[in-house]
Design a protein around this motif. Structure first.
Motif, short mmCIF file in Angstrom:
data_model
loop_
_atom_site.label_atom_id
_atom_site.label_comp_id
_atom_site.label_asym_id
_atom_site.label_seq_id
_atom_site.Cartn_x
_atom_site.Cartn_y
_atom_site.Cartn_z
N CYS A 6 0.88 -1.18 0.05
CA CYS A 6 -0.16 0.00 -0.03
C CYS A 6 1.03 1.33 0.01
CB CYS A 6 -0.78 0.03 1.14
SG CYS A 6 -2.26 -1.25 1.23
N GLY A 7 1.86 1.14 0.77
CA GLY A 7 3.00 2.40 0.87
C GLY A 7 3.59 2.73 -0.51
N ARG A 8 3.84 1.73 -1.28
CA ARG A 8 4.49 1.95 -2.79
C ARG A 8 3.56 2.44 -3.57
NH1 ARG A 8 7.80 -3.74 -3.00
NH2 ARG A 8 9.61 -3.25 -1.50
N VAL A 9 2.14 1.73 -3.66
CA VAL A 9 1.07 2.35 -4.40
C VAL A 9 0.87 3.70 -4.24
CG1 VAL A 9 -1.41 2.13 -4.96
CG2 VAL A 9 0.02 -0.01 -4.81
N LEU A 10 0.80 4.12 -2.99
CA LEU A 10 0.44 5.54 -2.47
C LEU A 10 1.65 6.44 -2.76
CD1 LEU A 10 -1.17 7.68 -1.09
CD2 LEU A 10 -0.18 6.85 1.03
N GLY A 11 3.06 5.81 -2.67
CA GLY A 11 4.26 6.50 -3.17
C GLY A 11 4.12 6.76 -4.61
N ALA A 12 3.76 5.95 -5.51
CA ALA A 12 3.64 5.95 -6.89
C ALA A 12 2.65 7.01 -7.33
CB ALA A 12 3.60 4.63 -7.57
N ALA A 13 1.65 6.97 -6.89
CA ALA A 13 0.41 7.73 -6.91
C ALA A 13 0.63 9.35 -6.70
CB ALA A 13 -0.83 7.48 -6.16
N VAL A 14 1.55 9.59 -5.57
CA VAL A 14 1.81 10.96 -5.47
C VAL A 14 2.99 11.51 -6.50
CG1 VAL A 14 3.25 12.45 -3.59
CG2 VAL A 14 1.60 10.75 -2.91
N LEU A 15 3.74 10.61 -6.80
CA LEU A 15 4.89 10.97 -7.93
C LEU A 15 4.12 11.33 -9.24
CD1 LEU A 15 7.67 10.89 -8.50
CD2 LEU A 15 7.60 8.57 -9.10
N LEU A 16 3.11 10.46 -9.56
CA LEU A 16 2.34 10.70 -10.74
C LEU A 16 1.86 11.99 -10.55
CD1 LEU A 16 1.25 7.17 -11.73
CD2 LEU A 16 2.87 8.49 -12.98
N ALA A 17 1.07 12.29 -9.65
CA ALA A 17 0.51 13.56 -9.43
C ALA A 17 1.21 14.76 -9.50
CB ALA A 17 -0.29 13.62 -8.08
N ALA A 18 2.51 14.85 -8.79
CA ALA A 18 3.51 15.59 -9.04
C ALA A 18 3.92 15.86 -10.40
CB ALA A 18 4.80 15.36 -8.22
N ILE A 19 4.30 14.81 -11.04
CA ILE A 19 4.49 14.93 -12.52
C ILE A 19 3.41 15.69 -13.49
CG2 ILE A 19 5.03 13.69 -14.74
CD1 ILE A 19 6.60 11.42 -12.93
N ALA A 20 2.09 15.30 -12.99
CA ALA A 20 1.17 15.85 -13.79
C ALA A 20 1.07 17.34 -13.50
CB ALA A 20 -0.28 15.25 -13.45
N LEU A 21 1.48 17.83 -12.20
CA LEU A 21 1.29 19.33 -12.01
C LEU A 21 2.50 20.12 -12.66
CD1 LEU A 21 0.30 19.03 -8.26
CD2 LEU A 21 -1.16 19.80 -10.06
N ILE A 22 3.60 19.34 -12.69
CA ILE A 22 4.83 20.02 -13.26
C ILE A 22 4.53 20.21 -14.53
CG2 ILE A 22 7.20 19.77 -13.64
CD1 ILE A 22 7.51 18.84 -10.58
N SER A 23 4.06 19.32 -15.34
CA SER A 23 3.83 19.16 -16.56
C SER A 23 2.94 20.23 -17.39
CB SER A 23 3.38 17.74 -17.15
OG SER A 23 1.95 17.65 -16.86
N ASN A 24 2.04 20.95 -16.30
CA ASN A 24 1.22 22.07 -16.80
C ASN A 24 1.87 23.34 -16.50
OD1 ASN A 24 -0.84 20.60 -17.80
ND2 ASN A 24 -1.49 20.00 -15.82
N VAL A 25 3.13 23.45 -15.96
CA VAL A 25 3.71 24.78 -15.68
C VAL A 25 4.24 25.31 -17.18
CG1 VAL A 25 5.50 25.82 -14.43
CG2 VAL A 25 4.11 24.20 -13.11
N PRO A 26 3.67 26.59 -17.28
CA PRO A 26 4.07 27.16 -18.72
C PRO A 26 5.64 27.42 -18.64
CG PRO A 26 2.71 28.74 -17.64
CD PRO A 26 3.02 27.44 -16.74
N SER A 27 6.23 27.12 -20.02
CA SER A 27 7.85 27.49 -19.82
C SER A 27 8.16 27.73 -21.28
CB SER A 27 8.61 26.50 -19.54
OG SER A 27 8.34 25.46 -20.50
N GLY A 28 9.25 28.63 -21.68
CA GLY A 28 9.40 28.80 -22.84
C GLY A 28 9.15 30.30 -23.46
N ALA A 29 8.53 30.33 -24.86
CA ALA A 29 8.14 31.43 -25.36
C ALA A 29 7.32 32.10 -24.72
CB ALA A 29 7.80 31.18 -26.83
N ASP A 30 7.24 33.54 -25.03
CA ASP A 30 6.16 34.32 -24.51
C ASP A 30 4.71 33.93 -25.36
OD1 ASP A 30 4.58 36.42 -23.70
OD2 ASP A 30 5.72 37.89 -24.70
#
Length: 189
Positions: A11-35
């Motif tokens: 259960c701890g491993r599944v919860l850790g993986a879910a938290v990691l995937l949620a963090a990746i999803a949040l970071i992928s929506n951060v705008p970067s690059g061109a104006d």
């Protein structure tokens, strides 16, 4: 008891993986690059330029230094003609540069990869991509003036076009070479 410890570990491993995937999803929506207030006009293509066989006569001294079975009176190389890329947006010059073939022998394809910021709204883009004789070199590296060069320049395609595009904030318009029509095509509009 051993089974309960295994369940909690699982259960701890599944919860850790879910938290990691949620963090990746949040970071992928951060705008970067061109104006994001501007658009982008991307010119991207690859083409085989017109090739020319450039030859020069070897001197008697050069021939005497060569092995008898390698004594050819001419030193020839196959080169791609350099091209000149010119881009104007709404009449203002934005790009004017030479595009030469890569490689030690200058016989690789020509690559164009240019990005231009584009304000939102309608624009007229004029593009010219044509072979130029100024920097054609023979095997010795000297400027080549030959009948073969003039024939290759006459055969070389000249690509020209005027495109009407609509710039949009945060959008990329892709301009590609249309060899069949000897012009350009735009996508993403």
């Amino acid at each position: 008891m051993a089974e309960r410890g295994g369940v909690w570990l699982w259960c701890g491993r599944v919860l850790g993986a879910a938290v990691l995937l949620a963090a990746i999803a949040l970071i992928s929506n951060v705008p970067s690059g061109a104006d994001a207030r501007q658009g982008l006009l991307r010119l991207a293509w690859r083409t085989v330029g017109e090739q020319v066989r450039l030859c020069r006569q070897r001197s008697a001294e050069e021939l005497s230094r060569m092995l008898p079975h390698m004594r050819q009176t001419q030193d020839c190389s196959l080169r791609s003609l350099p091209y000149r890329l010119e881009v104007r947006v709404d009449g203002a010059p934005r790009i004017a540069r030479a595009v030469a073939s890569a490689g030690a022998r200058g016989d690789r394809p020509l690559f164009v990869q240019e990005d231009l910021a584009l304000e939102p709204g309608p624009h007229t883009v004029q593009i010219s991509f044509a072979a130029v004789p100024e920097t054609a070199r023979d095997a010795s590296g000297t400027a080549a003036e030959s009948e073969a060069l003039h024939e290759a320049l006459a055969r070389a395609h000249r690509y020209e076009g005027t495109l009407s595009v609509q710039g949009r904030a945060g959008r990329i318009l892709l301009v590609e070479l249309d060899e069949a029509r000897q012009g350009f095509r735009v996508s993403g509009d």
